[in-house]
Write a protein that holds these residues in place. Structure first.
Motif, PDB file in Angstrom:
ATOM      1  N   GLN A  49      -0.342  -4.070   3.505  1.00 15.95           N
ATOM      2  CA  GLN A  49       0.515  -3.171   4.109  1.00 15.95           C
ATOM      3  C   GLN A  49       1.805  -2.709   3.386  1.00 15.95           C
ATOM      4  O   GLN A  49       2.518  -3.542   3.052  1.00 15.95           O
ATOM      5  CB  GLN A  49       1.125  -3.744   5.621  1.00 15.95           C
ATOM      6  N   ALA A  50       2.022  -1.616   3.023  1.00 19.27           N
ATOM      7  CA  ALA A  50       2.997  -1.062   2.105  1.00 19.27           C
ATOM      8  C   ALA A  50       4.173  -0.857   3.258  1.00 19.27           C
ATOM      9  O   ALA A  50       4.210  -0.121   4.213  1.00 19.27           O
ATOM     10  CB  ALA A  50       2.803   0.161   1.415  1.00 19.27           C
ATOM     11  N   ILE A  51       5.353  -1.275   2.759  1.00 21.61           N
ATOM     12  CA  ILE A  51       6.677  -1.002   3.526  1.00 21.61           C
ATOM     13  C   ILE A  51       7.636  -0.212   3.203  1.00 21.61           C
ATOM     14  O   ILE A  51       8.490   0.180   3.462  1.00 21.61           O
ATOM     15  CB  ILE A  51       7.376  -2.456   3.968  1.00 21.61           C
ATOM     16  N   TYR A  52       7.404   0.142   1.673  1.00 20.58           N
ATOM     17  CA  TYR A  52       8.357   1.083   0.778  1.00 20.58           C
ATOM     18  C   TYR A  52       7.510   1.748  -0.141  1.00 20.58           C
ATOM     19  O   TYR A  52       6.669   1.186  -0.888  1.00 20.58           O
ATOM     20  CB  TYR A  52       9.476   0.129   0.151  1.00 20.58           C
ATOM     21  N   PHE A  53       8.033   3.008  -0.376  1.00 20.98           N
ATOM     22  CA  PHE A  53       7.396   3.903  -1.379  1.00 20.98           C
ATOM     23  C   PHE A  53       8.094   4.492  -2.193  1.00 20.98           C
ATOM     24  O   PHE A  53       9.555   4.828  -1.883  1.00 20.98           O
ATOM     25  CB  PHE A  53       6.508   4.980  -0.621  1.00 20.98           C
ATOM     26  N   TYR A  54       7.792   4.697  -3.344  1.00 13.72           N
ATOM     27  CA  TYR A  54       8.957   5.258  -4.497  1.00 13.72           C
ATOM     28  C   TYR A  54       8.079   6.191  -5.547  1.00 13.72           C
ATOM     29  O   TYR A  54       7.296   5.614  -6.037  1.00 13.72           O
ATOM     30  CB  TYR A  54       9.676   4.189  -5.389  1.00 13.72           C
ATOM     31  N   ALA A  55       8.703   7.467  -5.583  1.00 13.74           N
ATOM     32  CA  ALA A  55       7.999   8.330  -6.491  1.00 13.74           C
ATOM     33  C   ALA A  55       9.141   8.799  -7.420  1.00 13.74           C
ATOM     34  O   ALA A  55      10.000   9.499  -7.131  1.00 13.74           O
ATOM     35  CB  ALA A  55       7.537   9.634  -5.873  1.00 13.74           C
ATOM     36  N   PRO A  56       8.768   8.205  -8.731  1.00  8.83           N
ATOM     37  CA  PRO A  56       9.844   8.603  -9.838  1.00  8.83           C
ATOM     38  C   PRO A  56      10.058   9.998 -10.210  1.00  8.83           C
ATOM     39  O   PRO A  56       9.059  10.831 -10.131  1.00  8.83           O
ATOM     40  CB  PRO A  56       9.677   7.569 -10.811  1.00  8.83           C
ATOM     41  N   LEU A  70       5.676 -11.333   2.763  1.00  9.83           N
ATOM     42  CA  LEU A  70       4.991 -12.480   3.764  1.00  9.83           C
ATOM     43  C   LEU A  70       3.713 -11.986   4.278  1.00  9.83           C
ATOM     44  O   LEU A  70       3.017 -12.971   4.246  1.00  9.83           O
ATOM     45  CB  LEU A  70       6.007 -12.541   4.739  1.00  9.83           C
ATOM     46  N   LYS A  71       3.600 -10.816   4.609  1.00  9.59           N
ATOM     47  CA  LYS A  71       2.399 -10.395   5.357  1.00  9.59           C
ATOM     48  C   LYS A  71       1.261 -10.299   4.246  1.00  9.59           C
ATOM     49  O   LYS A  71       0.204 -10.951   4.577  1.00  9.59           O
ATOM     50  CB  LYS A  71       2.329  -8.924   5.926  1.00  9.59           C
ATOM     51  N   SER A  72       1.530 -10.161   2.815  1.00  9.78           N
ATOM     52  CA  SER A  72       0.623 -10.061   2.117  1.00  9.78           C
ATOM     53  C   SER A  72       0.219 -11.390   1.583  1.00  9.78           C
ATOM     54  O   SER A  72      -0.943 -11.567   1.553  1.00  9.78           O
ATOM     55  CB  SER A  72       1.238  -9.125   0.751  1.00  9.78           C
ATOM     56  N   LEU A  73       1.229 -12.264   1.417  1.00 10.64           N
ATOM     57  CA  LEU A  73       0.876 -13.560   1.105  1.00 10.64           C
ATOM     58  C   LEU A  73      -0.052 -14.312   2.268  1.00 10.64           C
ATOM     59  O   LEU A  73      -0.952 -15.183   1.925  1.00 10.64           O
ATOM     60  CB  LEU A  73       1.984 -14.647   0.849  1.00 10.64           C
ATOM     61  N   GLU A  74       0.367 -13.907   3.501  1.00 10.73           N
ATOM     62  CA  GLU A  74      -0.500 -14.390   4.432  1.00 10.73           C
ATOM     63  C   GLU A  74      -2.026 -13.986   4.396  1.00 10.73           C
ATOM     64  O   GLU A  74      -2.986 -14.794   4.652  1.00 10.73           O
ATOM     65  CB  GLU A  74       0.075 -14.101   5.822  1.00 10.73           C
TER      66      GLU A  74
END
Length: 189
Positions: A49-56, A70-74
């Motif tokens: 699950q992505a929680i932040y997005f950045y487009a340079p 935390l969710k990713s590690l789980e």
């Protein structure tokens, strides 16, 4: 990487497909945002699950996805991997390194592009090169083994301060995807 139309993205998808064909327990990890935007993904893709997005500003075709750590590690823990392979020095790669360290398993890096050179060329801002190169070098210094496209790339990276002791050139000529899986993960059991 996975939703882009470049050699690295195609390679990641082909490795996932070869793993399925060969009956290997290999999963590819991508952000859920990348996976949704990629209709041709094989089923062995773990979506974080992505929680932040950045487009340079200098690269509008690229969006960096930052996963929930935390969710990713789980999710990675539940997948119970024997090894982690990262192909990006970005947030997903860092999460992979953290997971490998916490689980006490090897982490392999696959460097497929000279990010600092690419970004410096796209922006024509030479001041971006050093901080980006330092960050990428730091991330890849945390892997057990770093595979690079060629011996020439190894020499270039060594000149820029990468540790040659853990670097290896990918086999040339390029093996089949099944052979590459055997090279990276050993014989299928």
């Amino acid at each position: 990487t996975i939703r882009e139309e470049n050699a690295a993205a195609r390679a990641v998808k082909e490795i996932a497909r070869a793993a399925l064909r060969d009956g290997r327990a290999v999963q590819i990890v991508a952000s859920d945002a990348q996976a949704v935007a990629t209709p041709d993904l094989p089923p062995n893709v773990l979506q974080l699950q992505a929680i932040y997005f950045y487009a340079p500003n200098f690269q509008r075709s690229y969006t960096m996805c930052v996963p929930s750590v935390l969710k990713s590690l789980e999710m990675i823990y539940q997948a119970n991997p024997d090894m982690v392979v990262i192909s990006t020095p970005g947030p997903l790669g860092v999460v992979g390194i953290i997971a490998a360290r916490l689980l006490g398993i090897p982490c392999i890096g696959m460097l497929h592009a000279d990010y600092a050179e690419e970004i410096a060329a796209q922006t024509e801002d030479e001041q971006l090169f050093d901080p980006i190169d330092s960050c990428v070098r730091w991330v890849y210094s945390l892997v057990n083994t770093l595979y690079v496209p060629s011996v020439q790339d190894m020499r270039l990276l060594e000149e820029r301060g990468y540790d040659a002791a853990n670097m290896h050139a990918l086999p040339q000529p390029a093996p089949s995807w099944s052979d590459l899986l055997t090279h990276l993960f050993g014989a299928k059991t």
